[in-house]
Motif scaffolding. Structure first.
Motif, short mmCIF file in Angstrom:
data_model
loop_
_atom_site.label_atom_id
_atom_site.label_comp_id
_atom_site.label_asym_id
_atom_site.label_seq_id
_atom_site.Cartn_x
_atom_site.Cartn_y
_atom_site.Cartn_z
N UNK A 91 5.48 10.05 -24.86
CA UNK A 91 4.52 8.96 -25.00
C UNK A 91 4.92 7.81 -24.06
N UNK A 92 3.91 7.24 -23.39
CA UNK A 92 4.19 6.21 -22.38
C UNK A 92 3.51 4.89 -22.71
N UNK A 93 4.08 3.84 -22.16
CA UNK A 93 3.49 2.51 -22.27
C UNK A 93 3.78 1.78 -20.96
N UNK A 94 2.76 1.11 -20.42
CA UNK A 94 2.89 0.44 -19.13
C UNK A 94 2.58 -1.05 -19.24
N UNK A 108 7.30 6.66 -10.38
CA UNK A 108 6.55 6.81 -9.14
C UNK A 108 5.67 5.58 -8.98
N UNK A 109 5.87 4.86 -7.88
CA UNK A 109 5.15 3.62 -7.64
C UNK A 109 4.24 3.79 -6.42
N UNK A 112 -2.30 2.32 -13.76
CA UNK A 112 -3.12 2.97 -12.75
C UNK A 112 -2.45 3.12 -11.40
N UNK A 113 -1.29 2.47 -11.21
CA UNK A 113 -0.58 2.56 -9.94
C UNK A 113 0.80 3.21 -10.09
N UNK A 114 1.45 2.97 -11.21
CA UNK A 114 2.79 3.51 -11.46
C UNK A 114 2.70 4.63 -12.51
N UNK A 166 0.79 -1.21 0.00
CA UNK A 166 0.00 0.00 0.00
C UNK A 166 0.83 1.27 0.00
N UNK A 167 2.12 1.13 0.24
CA UNK A 167 3.00 2.28 0.29
C UNK A 167 3.49 2.71 -1.08
N UNK A 168 4.42 3.68 -1.07
CA UNK A 168 4.93 4.26 -2.31
C UNK A 168 6.45 4.32 -2.29
N UNK A 169 7.02 4.27 -3.47
CA UNK A 169 8.44 4.50 -3.68
C UNK A 169 8.62 5.24 -4.98
#
Length: 119
Positions: free
Chosen positions: A56-59, A81-82, A65-67, A15-18
């Motif tokens: 332009x991005x690709x995941x 950003x995670x 939706x999270x990173x 649930x945290x972030x890095x």
């Protein structure tokens, strides 16, 4: 062999972030795409996110939706950003960049940074 310089990995609770950062040295010219991949023991290296020079991005499906990936072209730096981290995000994260060369594209990698998400 020129390497990219990563930072920001570590241990975080679910649930945290890095935030990961990766800087390409100034000796690498004409950088094209930058991005992040991750790998766990015994498995192949998988796409996390990539970003073109134009933004332009690709995941990968598991991180959408999270990173969030971003870059600063003036600094030759890419960020990841995670948020809402899950135990299954635990892996070694590798930074990648490619640059234009006369014969095609040159590939560059970082040494990897460990991200561990505890449940």
């Amino acid at each position: 062999q020129v390497q990219l310089e990563e930072s920001g990995g570590g241990l975080v609770q679910a649930g945290g972030s890095l935030r990961l950062s990766c800087a390409a040295p100034g000796s690498i010219l004409r950088i094209n795409t930058m991005g992040w991949y991750r790998q766990t023991p015994g498995k192949q290296r998988d796409l996390v996110a990539v970003i073109s020079r134009g933004g332009n991005t690709n995941y990968g499906d598991s991180v959408k939706g999270r990173f969030t990936i971003s870059r600063d072209n003036a600094k030759n730096t890419v960020y990841l950003q995670m948020n809402s981290l899950k135990p299954e995000d635990t892996a070694v994260y590798y930074c990648h960049a490619d640059s234009f060369a006369a014969s095609g594209l040159n590939d560059f990698w970082g040494q990897g940074t460990q991200v561990t998400v505890s449940s």
